[in-house]
Write a protein that holds these residues in place. Structure first.
Motif, PDB file in Angstrom:
ATOM      1  N   LYS A 157       0.830  -1.212   0.000  1.00 26.08           N
ATOM      2  CA  LYS A 157       0.000   0.000   0.000  1.00 26.08           C
ATOM      3  C   LYS A 157       0.860   1.256   0.000  1.00 26.08           C
ATOM      4  O   LYS A 157       0.542   2.245  -0.689  1.00 26.08           O
ATOM      5  CB  LYS A 157      -0.934  -0.015   1.209  1.00 26.08           C
ATOM      6  CG  LYS A 157      -2.071  -1.033   1.093  1.00 26.08           C
ATOM      7  CD  LYS A 157      -3.002  -0.941   2.285  1.00 26.08           C
ATOM      8  CE  LYS A 157      -4.180  -1.895   2.118  1.00 26.08           C
ATOM      9  NZ  LYS A 157      -5.112  -1.839   3.280  1.00 26.08           N
ATOM     10  N   ALA A 158       1.956   1.234   0.766  1.00 26.90           N
ATOM     11  CA  ALA A 158       2.855   2.392   0.766  1.00 26.90           C
ATOM     12  C   ALA A 158       3.467   2.606  -0.616  1.00 26.90           C
ATOM     13  O   ALA A 158       3.578   3.748  -1.097  1.00 26.90           O
ATOM     14  CB  ALA A 158       3.950   2.193   1.819  1.00 26.90           C
ATOM     15  N   TRP A 159       3.853   1.526  -1.283  1.00 28.70           N
ATOM     16  CA  TRP A 159       4.426   1.632  -2.616  1.00 28.70           C
ATOM     17  C   TRP A 159       3.401   2.156  -3.616  1.00 28.70           C
ATOM     18  O   TRP A 159       3.720   2.953  -4.510  1.00 28.70           O
ATOM     19  CB  TRP A 159       4.957   0.276  -3.057  1.00 28.70           C
ATOM     20  CG  TRP A 159       5.584   0.268  -4.419  1.00 28.70           C
ATOM     21  CD1 TRP A 159       5.140  -0.373  -5.535  1.00 28.70           C
ATOM     22  CD2 TRP A 159       6.783   0.935  -4.812  1.00 28.70           C
ATOM     23  NE1 TRP A 159       5.965  -0.159  -6.584  1.00 28.70           N
ATOM     24  CE2 TRP A 159       7.000   0.647  -6.178  1.00 28.70           C
ATOM     25  CE3 TRP A 159       7.691   1.749  -4.139  1.00 28.70           C
ATOM     26  CZ2 TRP A 159       8.076   1.152  -6.879  1.00 28.70           C
ATOM     27  CZ3 TRP A 159       8.776   2.250  -4.836  1.00 28.70           C
ATOM     28  CH2 TRP A 159       8.963   1.950  -6.199  1.00 28.70           C
ATOM     29  N   ARG A 173       0.935   4.215  -2.894  1.00 26.35           N
ATOM     30  CA  ARG A 173       0.789   5.647  -2.641  1.00 26.35           C
ATOM     31  C   ARG A 173       1.931   6.432  -3.286  1.00 26.35           C
ATOM     32  O   ARG A 173       1.734   7.510  -3.847  1.00 26.35           O
ATOM     33  CB  ARG A 173       0.752   5.909  -1.132  1.00 26.35           C
ATOM     34  CG  ARG A 173      -0.517   5.416  -0.442  1.00 26.35           C
ATOM     35  CD  ARG A 173      -0.597   5.975   0.980  1.00 26.35           C
ATOM     36  NE  ARG A 173      -1.711   5.394   1.703  1.00 26.35           N
ATOM     37  CZ  ARG A 173      -1.620   4.352   2.519  1.00 26.35           C
ATOM     38  NH1 ARG A 173      -0.429   3.774   2.718  1.00 26.35           N
ATOM     39  NH2 ARG A 173      -2.678   3.873   3.133  1.00 26.35           N
ATOM     40  N   GLY A 188       1.335   6.586  -6.893  1.00 24.28           N
ATOM     41  CA  GLY A 188       0.092   7.244  -7.277  1.00 24.28           C
ATOM     42  C   GLY A 188      -0.946   6.297  -7.850  1.00 24.28           C
ATOM     43  O   GLY A 188      -1.834   6.719  -8.603  1.00 24.28           O
ATOM     44  N   MET A 236      -6.050   2.984  -4.716  1.00 29.93           N
ATOM     45  CA  MET A 236      -6.150   1.869  -3.787  1.00 29.93           C
ATOM     46  C   MET A 236      -7.165   0.823  -4.244  1.00 29.93           C
ATOM     47  O   MET A 236      -7.149  -0.313  -3.784  1.00 29.93           O
ATOM     48  CB  MET A 236      -6.524   2.370  -2.388  1.00 29.93           C
ATOM     49  CG  MET A 236      -5.363   3.033  -1.654  1.00 29.93           C
ATOM     50  SD  MET A 236      -4.019   1.860  -1.347  1.00 29.93           S
ATOM     51  CE  MET A 236      -2.696   2.990  -0.931  1.00 29.93           C
TER      52      MET A 236
END
Length: 262
Positions: free
Chosen positions: A165-167, A169, A172, A175
């Motif tokens: 999830k961090a990657w 974000r 861009g 989700m």
């Protein structure tokens, strides 16, 4: 004593000595090195000094194994596990037998059978991977009804999900496109991480212990194979030492010549 051990004792004690007088030497050395292993484990696990002592944990077993035989090394490891069971509890003994005993046995077998460095490290890493699986299985029996593998799977799944999830974000990516790992994929990541960790740990331990054991020289009956890059470092260090000695002797000669002229 086997014939090769009799020759080793004769080398240590000198000509004219009867090796039979030293029949209890492996037992005495084993007891001292088991005590040293216990001290390292006590300091590392009770006082949380694992980061400093991790590479030293297998050293007593390696010294014993390279001085004596494979069969006596297996007995040494079992006796060490018995000592840890009595003084620190069964979980520490199981951890020793699953994490460090395969590493020691792999190194000792590789040295006695003259395996290449890659084969020795690979065998020790494979033993460590199997030991990890055995540790999880035994811990599940001892900690019942807790299932350590379920907790491990859940923890790895949470970490992988957070990283993914961090990657997303950072990149861009919406989700809505996130797809969670399946159980099979999580287990695959666990296996991959365990294999990479075992190879890295065993490799670094082999290099560090080889450097330490090389200094023991004649006190080891079987010498471990030194990795090529370590030999190159030794040779470069020796060349630097000789150049330093040469420059020192030249400067001393020049100083002596100047004093005579004066």
């Amino acid at each position: 004593f086997p014939e090769e051990v009799r020759g080793f004792i004769g080398r240590l004690t000198g000509p004219g000595e009867n090796p039979g007088r030293y029949r209890f030497l492996p037992l005495v050395e084993g007891a001292a090195l088991i005590a040293l292993t216990y001290i390292l484990w006590f300091l590392g696990r009770m006082y949380r000094l694992d980061g400093f002592l991790l590479m030293l944990y297998p050293l007593p077993g390696l010294i014993y194994g390279l001085r004596w035989t494979e069969r006596w090394t297996r007995r040494f490891l079992l006796a060490t596990a018995s000592c840890l069971t009595i003084f620190m509890g069964p979980l520490f003994a199981v951890s020793f037998m699953c994490n460090h005993a395969p590493l020691v046995l792999g190194f000792v077998m590789g040295a006695h059978r003259r395996w290449p460095v890659a084969a020795t490290v690979g065998a020790a890493a494979a033993g460590k991977v199997l030991g990890f699986a055995g540790l999880v299985a035994v811990s599940g029996v001892l900690l019942r009804p807790i299932n350590p593998f379920e907790y491990l799977t859940m923890q790895v799944w949470v970490i992988c999900t957070a990283v993914a999830k961090a990657w997303m974000r950072v990149r861009g990516v919406p989700m809505e496109e996130f797809v969670a790992l399946t159980a099979a994929q999580t287990h695959g990541w666990i296996v991959a991480v365990v294999i990479m960790h075992s190879l890295a740990t065993v490799g670094m331990t082999y290099v560090s212990t080889t450097i330490l054991l090389t200094g023991l020289g004649k006190y080891l009956r079987v010498k471990p194979r030194v990795p090529k890059f370590v030999r190159l470092l030794y040779e470069a260090s020796e060349r630097g030492r000789l150049r330093g000695l040469k420059r020192t002797s030249q400067s001393e000669a020049a100083s002596a010549g100047g004093g005579d002229k004066a």
